[in-house]
Design an enzyme around this catalytic site. Sequence first.
Site, PDB file in Angstrom:
ATOM      1  CG  HIS A 296      -0.249  -0.006   2.549  1.00 25.16           C
ATOM      2  ND1 HIS A 296       0.071   1.148   3.249  1.00 25.16           N
ATOM      3  CD2 HIS A 296       0.181  -1.035   3.318  1.00 25.16           C
ATOM      4  CE1 HIS A 296       0.657   0.818   4.388  1.00 25.16           C
ATOM      5  NE2 HIS A 296       0.743  -0.497   4.452  1.00 25.16           N
TER       6      HIS A 296
ATOM      7  CG  ASP B 206      -3.083   3.577   2.473  1.00 27.40           C
ATOM      8  OD1 ASP B 206      -2.502   2.568   2.014  1.00 27.40           O
ATOM      9  OD2 ASP B 206      -3.947   3.510   3.365  1.00 27.40           O
TER      10      ASP B 206
ATOM     11  CD  GLU C  45      -2.574  -2.025   5.599  1.00 26.77           C
ATOM     12  OE1 GLU C  45      -2.530  -3.023   6.334  1.00 26.77           O
ATOM     13  OE2 GLU C  45      -2.171  -0.900   5.975  1.00 26.77           O
TER      14      GLU C  45
END
EC number: 3.5.1.18
Length: 389
Positions: free
Chosen positions: A73, A75, A141
């Site tokens: 991920h 993020d 996530e």
Amino acid sequence: MQISEVVALAQALMRCPSVTPEDAGALDVLQKNLEETGFVCHRLTFSDEGTPDVENLYARFGTAGPNFCFAGHTDVVPVGNADAWSVDPFNGTIKDGTIYGRGAADMKAAIAAFATASKRFIKESGEEFAGSISLLITGDEEGPAINGTRKVLDWMAENGEKIDHCVVGEPTNPQELGDMVKIGRRGSFTGYLTVIGTEGHVAYPHLADNPVPHLAAMVGALDALVLDDGTEHFQPSNLEFTTIDVGNPATNVIPKSANATFNIRFNTHHSLDSLEHTVRGVLDSVAELRGCHYELDCRKNSSPFLTPEGDFSALIVEAIEKRLGRKPELSTTGGTSDARFIKDFCPVVEFGLISQTMHKIDERANVADVEALTDIYTDILRSYFVTQG
């Protein structure tokens, strides 16, 4: 100081302030890098009621099987108090052989290692290896995890995209690179408990029904519950209360209701449904004894899973031992990750950087570890496709 390819890519990703659900250009950086290597990229934006839209990326090099997938991920969590950082949290600053910034450990540097290892392997194999390499990258996530990996996997199934094995780049190592590979995770069950009473004046308790003592009895009963003693691969399941709330500012009023929230991290002795049955049984007993009424809202977050030890985990362990001279522990400790979704599609393990500074002020990773992780991922690809071939 000369910056290597993998570190430069990690810095570029970390300079994108991609706090969930914002992408902030992180997937653009990664997509450009992958397309230069020859990956076919799909940008996938998903939506759901009550949640923000999320951008995701699925990239694949090759069309044949087997398809080896790296997942992760882009993020990150918020930086907290930015003034408490010793560096700009979104600059990827390197000091004394360490790269600092949000996402350094969790997990932009690992994504850079995925991409760089894939590029190395493709270049050295002359694009003629038998199979495919893919990257499944989400921007959801660290958030609700609704519009991310789970929906990418559904899109893949609908479009005939099959993955055969997967490595997730979460920071798995407690102290040193090579300490630990995660071969499973415990499940997560959240309960929102409300006890309903009758509001009234504290001087006239016979005209009211105080929910607070009832809730206290239920909390005590659940806290005393021994769920199991663990398994060969999993630690014992545990139930933890995270908050107890009444929200009553008055000292002379018996409240109408009282609330508590708890979370259970559980192993393969239980299922989400069996846990609900167990919890409701305890609460029913207390409610009957005390003559009170309760409501329970259950959030069945994830089931436990285990990737059995075998050829795949052995291949990962051998690659780590080859580079570091250290045999990692095969573990199921820690919280949850998006591996909980991927396990329904193929065998999955997790291996990344050191976890000590993830989500903290001055999150960081050793540059030497980022380089070594890239070498390990490259060796995994080499061994995997030789084995599969």
